[in-house]
Design an enzyme around this catalytic site. Structure first.
Site, PDB file in Angstrom:
ATOM      1  N   GLN A  45      -8.690  -2.474  -2.626  1.00  0.00           N
ATOM      2  CA  GLN A  45      -8.566  -2.939  -4.006  1.00  0.00           C
ATOM      3  C   GLN A  45      -9.180  -4.332  -4.120  1.00  0.00           C
ATOM      4  O   GLN A  45      -8.878  -5.211  -3.313  1.00  0.00           O
ATOM      5  CB  GLN A  45      -7.100  -3.030  -4.417  1.00  0.00           C
ATOM      6  CG  GLN A  45      -6.429  -1.705  -4.688  1.00  0.00           C
ATOM      7  CD  GLN A  45      -4.965  -1.916  -5.012  1.00  0.00           C
ATOM      8  OE1 GLN A  45      -4.111  -1.819  -4.132  1.00  0.00           O
ATOM      9  NE2 GLN A  45      -4.673  -2.209  -6.255  1.00  0.00           N
ATOM     10  N   GLU A 164       0.986   1.935  -6.828  1.00  0.00           N
ATOM     11  CA  GLU A 164       1.220   1.043  -5.689  1.00  0.00           C
ATOM     12  C   GLU A 164       2.694   0.695  -5.578  1.00  0.00           C
ATOM     13  O   GLU A 164       3.278   0.713  -4.491  1.00  0.00           O
ATOM     14  CB  GLU A 164       0.390  -0.221  -5.841  1.00  0.00           C
ATOM     15  CG  GLU A 164       0.542  -1.186  -4.666  1.00  0.00           C
ATOM     16  CD  GLU A 164      -0.368  -2.395  -4.782  1.00  0.00           C
ATOM     17  OE1 GLU A 164      -0.640  -3.019  -3.744  1.00  0.00           O
ATOM     18  OE2 GLU A 164      -0.795  -2.709  -5.899  1.00  0.00           O
TER      19      GLU A 164
END
Length: 313
Positions: A45, A164
């Site tokens: 990410q 997440e």
């Protein structure tokens, strides 16, 4: 399987894959999802920046459209797990600085080997280098690698952030901090016989069981804030387990604190990141307060103002 590969599985399959499935074009799904499913691609990410952590929407990395087919990206990212190993990264960049900060952001799927991408690992307390800072110097990104509509990157990112938080809170030992070996150690060295210690351990055991049930309820409800509830509980519980495990280890734990192979010391040092990764505990409490309890939003003097006009430190 190495820890790095396990982390890759989490980032790619739990975070990036579902987001591409939701927002990607047919071509993007065909290009990337088979490699993610087969664990042949490592992903990272590229969200947080030195000046945009908890307030992610204030990010400053810029993507400028040069023509109909290409964008030029310049900026810096930080705390990107496994970026030094990654084949691709999910990148958030500012595409319209004249819109408010939550608008004007676009998401891209970045080739980490593209010209202009520089990755520098950051050493952690444990001596490992899972986190990285990433520098982007006029990186050329094809428009075919844009994920979702232009200026809708915040909505795309919310899909990943929600996954997440939920993924980080599957169980109390999702991060490797489990209560079972702590209980076993307490029985072996006799600390279980101490009433105060036994009461503390029993309290953690009750919290662990309650977290398992909360995870099940959150998975069924599928609310945006469900992941925040369980992520907050999991990260703080894991830190408490690590701390009491180190305490039960006694002199042995203190003696081997510099040894990365010492499980008690490693758990203690590694657990420091848990209340930061995936959104700090303070951010989770704010989300829970606003979306679950219905409390007023925190005041934001910059709400609605163009990002370009917002003062940044």
């Amino acid at each position: 399987m190495t820890e790095a590969v396990e982390g890759h599985h989490f980032v790619a399959r739990t975070l990036i894959g579902p987001t591409i499935e939701t927002w990607g074009t047919g071509d993007q799904r065909a290009r990337f999802l088979p490699g993610i499913e087969a664990a042949k691609q490592i992903w990272c990410q590229l969200f947080s920046e030195p000046g945009a952590g908890s307030d992610l929407a204030s990010l400053a990395t810029r993507a400028v459209r040069r023509d109909a087919d290409h964008w030029t990206v310049t900026g810096q990212k930080v705390w990107s797990s496994f970026a030094n190993l990654a084949d691709y990264g999910m990148l958030l960049a500012r595409t319209d600085p004249d819109k408010p900060k939550h608008a004007g952001i676009t998401c891209f799927l970045l080739d980490m080997r593209a010209r202009g991408v520089t990755v520098r690992p950051l050493r952690q307390l444990t001596g490992e280098e899972h986190f990285c800072e990433v520098f982007l110097d006029e990186v050329q990104v094809p428009d075919t690698d844009r994920l979702g509509p232009i200026d809708a990157g915040w909505r795309v990112a919310l899909s990943t952030l929600s996954a997440e938080r939920s993924g980080l809170s599957g169980t109390s030992d999702a991060s490797g901090v489990s209560l079972a070996p702590v209980l076993a150690a307490a029985r072996v060295n006799g600390t279980w016989q101490e009433p105060i210690m036994r009461d503390r351990l029993a309290g953690l055991l009750a919290m662990e069981r309650a977290l398992e049930l909360t995870n099940q309820r959150a998975a069924k409800s599928r609310t945006d804030a469900g992941g925040s509830i369980t992520k907050l509980a999991q990260s703080e519980l894991s830190q408490r387990i690590a701390e009491i495990g180190f305490e039960i280890a006694g002199a042995h734990g203190a003696y081997c604190v510099a040894d990365p192979l010492c499980p008690e010391a490693y758990a203690l040092l590694d657990s420091r990141r848990l209340t930061i990764a995936g959104g700090t505990s303070e951010i989770q409490r704010t989300i829970i307060a606003e979306r679950v309890l219905g409390l007023d939003r925190e005041p934001d003097p910059d709400r609605g103002r163009p990002w370009r006009a917002v003062r940044r430190g």
